[in-house]
Design a protein around this motif. Structure first.
Motif, short mmCIF file in Angstrom:
data_model
loop_
_atom_site.label_atom_id
_atom_site.label_comp_id
_atom_site.label_asym_id
_atom_site.label_seq_id
_atom_site.Cartn_x
_atom_site.Cartn_y
_atom_site.Cartn_z
N SER A 1 0.87 -1.14 -0.07
CA SER A 1 -0.10 -0.27 0.08
C SER A 1 0.85 1.27 0.14
O SER A 1 2.08 1.19 0.20
N GLY A 2 0.17 2.40 -0.08
CA GLY A 2 1.14 3.69 -0.30
C GLY A 2 1.55 3.87 1.06
O GLY A 2 2.53 4.27 1.52
N LEU A 3 0.62 3.59 2.29
CA LEU A 3 0.80 4.15 3.57
C LEU A 3 2.12 2.92 4.02
O LEU A 3 3.14 3.44 4.90
N TYR B 1 -1.01 13.62 4.52
CA TYR B 1 -1.96 12.70 4.56
C TYR B 1 -2.18 12.13 6.08
O TYR B 1 -1.15 11.56 6.74
N GLU C 1 5.30 16.86 1.92
CA GLU C 1 4.18 16.22 0.81
C GLU C 1 3.71 17.67 0.20
O GLU C 1 3.14 18.28 0.88
N SER D 1 -2.56 16.77 0.10
CA SER D 1 -3.91 16.26 -0.73
C SER D 1 -5.26 16.55 -0.32
O SER D 1 -6.44 16.16 -1.01
N ASP E 1 6.02 12.65 -0.36
CA ASP E 1 5.13 11.95 -0.86
C ASP E 1 4.58 12.46 -2.07
O ASP E 1 4.09 13.78 -2.11
N SER F 1 2.33 11.65 -4.52
CA SER F 1 1.34 11.07 -4.75
C SER F 1 0.52 11.72 -6.01
O SER F 1 -0.09 11.31 -7.00
N ALA G 1 1.59 6.68 -3.58
CA ALA G 1 0.43 5.90 -3.61
C ALA G 1 0.16 5.43 -5.04
O ALA G 1 -0.45 5.88 -5.67
N THR H 1 -1.68 3.16 -5.71
CA THR H 1 -3.22 2.94 -5.67
C THR H 1 -3.58 3.98 -6.49
O THR H 1 -4.74 3.74 -7.12
N LYS H 2 -3.16 5.06 -6.74
CA LYS H 2 -4.04 6.34 -7.28
C LYS H 2 -3.78 6.41 -8.69
O LYS H 2 -4.34 5.40 -9.54
N ILE I 1 -4.33 -1.86 -4.61
CA ILE I 1 -3.82 -1.10 -3.49
C ILE I 1 -2.28 -1.45 -3.83
O ILE I 1 -1.76 -2.54 -3.58
N LEU I 2 -1.45 -0.34 -3.75
CA LEU I 2 0.06 -0.42 -4.05
C LEU I 2 0.91 0.66 -3.62
O LEU I 2 0.24 1.82 -3.69
N TRP J 1 -8.46 8.35 -4.88
CA TRP J 1 -8.55 9.09 -6.04
C TRP J 1 -7.61 8.57 -7.23
O TRP J 1 -6.89 7.60 -6.82
C1 LIG Z 1 -3.56 7.42 -0.74
C2 LIG Z 1 -2.57 8.36 -0.30
C3 LIG Z 1 -1.77 7.75 0.40
C4 LIG Z 1 -1.76 6.03 0.66
O1 LIG Z 1 -1.92 5.21 -0.40
P1 LIG Z 1 -2.81 3.52 0.11
O2 LIG Z 1 -2.27 2.74 -1.09
O3 LIG Z 1 -4.22 4.17 0.11
O4 LIG Z 1 -2.26 3.38 1.35
C5 LIG Z 1 -0.62 8.23 0.85
N1 LIG Z 1 -0.23 9.52 0.43
C6 LIG Z 1 -1.33 10.25 -0.21
C7 LIG Z 1 -1.06 11.54 -0.44
C8 LIG Z 1 -2.36 9.59 -0.67
O5 LIG Z 1 -3.52 10.26 -1.17
#
Ligand SMILES: *Cc1c(COP(=O)(O)O)cnc(C)c1O
Length: 395
Positions: free
Chosen positions: A90-92, A116, A159, A163, A188, A190, A210, A212-213, A222-223, A343
């Motif tokens: 996950s991004g986290l 975030y 960051e 976001s 960050d 993202s 992330a 994921t986005k 989720i990545l 998103w």
């Molecule tokens: C969504 C998000 C994350 C975390 O990503 P996940 O894959 O959902 O854990 C981290 N930083 C920002 C800015 C995000 O929007």
């Protein structure tokens, strides 16, 4: 090579992949060898992709990854201009792995106040429990970060933009101070992605996205991604390995598939989002629009200096006078905007938030109602109509 071409050409090898266009999903726990000596040679503890010499150092056991993951990591490193890339579930997890790799009991970290939410929670709960203190700083601090760096400060986390509220940080100014003091700068990335913000050209040491986005792009994986250069890769990789971080090959496949079209998708998000943001600025129920590419936005100059473009996420600020019920009516009645977190997918999204309850370093001085919009790939005219009808429901 331009990013559109790189996204498509990187880690493409139809000969290696028996003619298939995409790298197949390689699933395995055990990796088999012809001889014991060959096994011993393969298992030297690093699967880190090095785009410098193209070597994958470790393909000896499934947690180290399989060719699907290695190809994804190769492409991520090349896209962001880094030497190394690692992916996380996950991004986290990318954020927490990097943080854990750089701190120990008694250390301090500097964390941007607009970060975030879950990153903040990790610092306040887990790092605190391990004896690490977190100092939150004003996103507009710039070279003033210098005064906050103590002897035990082990990293500066940024960051940019945030976001929810989209403050642009002066990353070159922060990096200049930190590089001189040998304190790693993490970003960050993202929102900007590898397409619009080049962390390593701005003095950043470690970048996180992330995946994921925008990388996934279809709201179905989720990545997380970590990209970095030689200096920090060993520390990060050791923690990554020792924590047992591993990503399933299906998700790596989906991410690699997503990257191929990411530059093209992002340009479509950018165009609609900016048009809608400019249009919303003129609506009489909208007090202001927090979008870095608008000249009215406080961080616009920095954005223009450091970023190559903008993406699909921004916030509108409405007058406080509208009732909570009518805000719910606005949100609940949207035709194309889904109500939900995240998103970067193809579909538009809407949420309502209040930053004044979150900040600790610098009070958030906007007392009005904030609504965050994510502009998907639907027709701009349909989205405008949906928003227009939604704003009518406010009273
Ligand atoms: C969504 C998000 C994350 C975390 O990503 P996940 O894959 O959902 O854990 C981290 N930083 C920002 C800015 C995000 O929007």
């Amino acid at each position: 090579m331009k990013p559109e071409t790189l996204a498509i050409a990187s880690s493409k090898n139809y000969k290696k992949n028996q003619g298939t266009v995409n790298t197949p999903i390689h699933k395995t726990s055990t990796v088999l060898f012809q001889s014991w000596q060959e096994y011993m040679e393969a298992d030297h503890g690093g699967d880190v992709y090095n785009s410098g010499n193209g070597q994958i150092a470790d393909f000896s056991y499934g947690t180290g990854g399989t060719p699907t993951r290695f190809d994804l990591q190769k492409t991520l490193a090349e896209m962001e201009g880094a030497e190394y890339a690692l992916v996380t579930p996950s991004g986290l997890c990318a954020i927490t792995t990097v943080l854990l790799s750089l701190v120990g009991s008694g250390d301090n970290i500097l964390m941007v106040d607009s970060v975030y939410g879950p990153t903040r929670r990790f610092c306040n709960k887990e790092l605190k429990r391990l004896g690490v203190t977190t100092t939150y700083y004003d996103p507009s601090i710039g070279s003033g970060i210098s005064e906050l760096i103590q002897d035990n400060t082990k990293l500066v986390f940024t960051e940019s933009p945030g976001s929810l509220t989209f403050e642009i940080q002066d990353i070159p100014a922060i990096s200049k101070v930190c590089n001189a003091k040998d304190v790693p700068v993490i970003i960050d990335n993202s929102w900007g992605t590898s397409l619009y913000f080049k962390p390593f050209e701005h003095g950043v040491d470690i970048s996180i996205q992330a995946g994921t986005k925008y990388i996934g792009g279809h709201s179905d994986i989720i990545l997380g991604t970590i990209t970095t250069n030689k200096k920090y890769i060993k520390k990060i990789f050791n923690t990554y390995k020792n924590l047992g971080v591993s990503v399933a090959p299906e998700d790596c496949y989906m991410a690699l598939r997503g990257i191929r079209t990411m530059p093209t998708r992002i340009k479509a998000h950018e165009k609609s989002a900016l048009n809608i943001a400019k249009w919303l600025e003129k609506h009489d129920k909208v007090k202001s629009v927090l979008h870095p590419a608008l000249s009215s936005f406080s961080g616009h100059k920095l954005w223009k200096r450091d970023f190559g473009g903008s993406t699909g996420l921004f916030t509108i600020v409405l007058d406080k006078k509208y009732s909570y019920d009518s805000i719910c009516d606005m949100i609940n009645g949207m035709k194309y905007f889904g109500i939900g977190a995240s998103w970067g997918g193809y579909e538009s999204l809407i949420i309502h938030f209040d930053p004044s309850t979150i900040r600790t370093a610098k009070k958030w001085d906007i007392k009005e109602t904030c609504i965050r919009l994510y502009i998907g790939l639907e027709a701009e005219s349909d989205l405008k109509e949906d928003i227009l009808e939604g704003l009518k429901r406010l009273d």
